[in-house]
Scaffold this active site. Structure first.
Site: not given
Ligand code: TGC
Ligand code: FAD
Length: 388
Positions: A137, A166, A246, A367
């Protein structure tokens, strides 16, 4: 241009099955013939090559690991090789395939009803229906658990309100997987058809990265979604299960971008003459090539081993984090080194490294950013979460 030669110092090739090699070689040829010749024009114009979708479907790349429902049903190592080859072409093409398969088809397959699977998966495998995945979001990126999008129960429906930012494929998607909080503050997921009232999309046009990919904002204003469209999973483990697949694919994809850059740097340095010699004869240039070559070889070993673990269902999220973090940060470094070795030529569309470099800035962020994966690994080895 010299034909692409993939580096394989340790003869890792012999560890792939004949089917895996065949899949990789088919994709490699497809990328050379269909993607490389036109991708820089698409990138420059900020367009996604939609004409490739039927071919990507025909090659079985959409939802490729899914068994049945007209999907290819290949193993995860083959899926990794598909991602490697596609990202050798462009991160935007790999992104399209990642989102369609791992982030949209997979949750329908893993958490949808039989009816959902029959309705959506065959069309998506054929590329007739495009999907997107809305987790991030405007105010919640690295911390998706804080999301404010709401799904309020109202009779046999849920009313969605909020925005997702995004979102890859958003503007071209006919269906979205949307994550929101329900009345009990639990994270739930929905399969949301694009034609529902109250669901609008705005494309994010002015970007310098992933220009050959559609990135959008999804907006939900009192969007009424039938409760039957809800996925059978609760909590962040729902979206994270999709992200595991992914992120795994990205760890291979980044290798493809690295390999493309290394090939370009090697060829250029052997033919570019300065001080009466090819620049490849200078020690400092050789050191840069060796650094790339060594990183790529280590990255290939990591990807192959992880692929084999994933095929045995033994890959932990922390294993995947290490591969995503390291192979992507190395790819970004390799694109920058290649740009440097190419001198001024490296800033033009005639070469690939500048495009890969700018794309990889996004890949390093989405991711889970590089640092978020560092913290996931830090949590794994110390037992202490350092996110908050
Ligand atoms: P946390 O308390 O650690 O976990 C919450 C619940 O989730 C479970 N869990 C997982 N389950 C399966 N696989 C994993 N990798 C998991 N990681 C955590 C965990 O066991 C727990 O389960 P439960 O049953 O106890 O509730 O969560 P947190 O809120 O402290 O967050 C931890 C953190 C920072 C690592 C996590 O939020 C994170 O990975 N943040 C990054 C966000 C992210 O990757 N966003 C991606 C958006 S999609 C995207 O970017 C698509 S781009 C696609 C493209 O164009 O190719
Ligand atoms: P922020 O979370 O605001 O992070 C900004 C900076 O702060 C980063 O350097 C980060 O590492 C740092 N930071 C944040 N928290 C911490 C911490 N706890 N400790 C240390 N450093 C920290 N999302 C979807 O859901 N679906 C999609 O299909 C998708 N596609 C995307 C395509 C593109 C081209 C891009 C650029 C993004 C896409 N995203 C998508 C979103 C993407 O997953 C987010 O951009 C990403 O998870 C980071 O979130 P943010 O951009 O809000 O950065």
């Amino acid at each position: 241009m010299k034909p692409y030669e993939a580096p394989d110092f340790l003869n890792i090739d012999e560890h792939f099955s004949s089917e895996e090699r065949m899949i990789r070689d088919t994709l490699r040829e497809f990328v050379s013939k269909e993607i490389i010749p036109t991708i820089s024009t698409h990138y420059e114009n900020g367009t996604f090559p939609t004409d490739l979708i039927p071919q990507l479907a025909e090659l079985g790349t959409l939802g490729s690991t899914i068994q049945g429902y007209e999907c290819a049903g290949v193993n995860y190592t083959s899926y990794g090789l598909i991602m490697q080859e596609l990202e050798r072409g462009d991160s935007g093409i790999r992104s399209f395939v990642s989102v369609q398969g791992a982030l949209c088809m997979y949750p329908i397959y893993a958490f949808g009803s039989e009816e959902h699977k029959k309705k959506y998966l065959p069309k998506m495998a054929k590329g007739q229906l495009i999907g997107c995945f809305g987790l991030t979001e405007p105010d919640f990126g690295s911390n998706p658990g804080g999301m404010i999008t709401r799904a309020k129960k109202d009779g046999a429906d849920y009313i969605l309100n909020g925005a997702k930012m995004w979102i890859t494929n958003g503007g071209m998607a006919g269906v979205a997987i949307v994550w929101a909080k329900d009345d009990n503050d639990k994270i739930v997921g929905f399969i949301v058809d694009r034609d529902l009232k109250g669901f609008s999309v705005r494309n994010i046009e002015k970007k310098f990265s992933l220009k050959a990919s559609v990135t959008s904002e999804l907006i939900f204003e009192d969007c009424r979604v039938p409760a039957s469209q809800m996925l059978n999973v609760q909590g962040l483990k729902g979206p994270f299960a999709c992200l595991n697949n992914a992120r795994y694919g990205i760890s291979w994809g980044a290798l493809g971008a690295s390999m493309a850059c290394y090939d370009e740097a090697l060829n250029y340095s052997k033919t570019r003459i300065q001080f009466d010699k090819p620049i490849a004869s200078f020690q400092l240039v050789q050191a840069k090539l060796v650094e790339m070559f060594t990183d790529i070889t280590l990255g290939q070993l990591l990807a192959l081993h992880l692929g084999r673990m994933k095929d045995k269902d033994q890959a932990l999220p922390a294993h995947i984090s290490m591969a995503k973090m390291k192979n992507v940060s190395n790819a970004l470094k390799h694109a920058r080194i290649t740009r440097d070795i190419l001198g001024a030529s490296g800033i033009t569309y005639e070469y690939q490294c500048g495009r890969h470099m700018l794309n990889l800035e996004s890949v390093n962020t989405y991711e889970g950013t590089e640092d978020i994966h560092r913290l996931i690994l830090g949590h794994h080895i110390t037992g202490i979460p350092a996110f908050k």
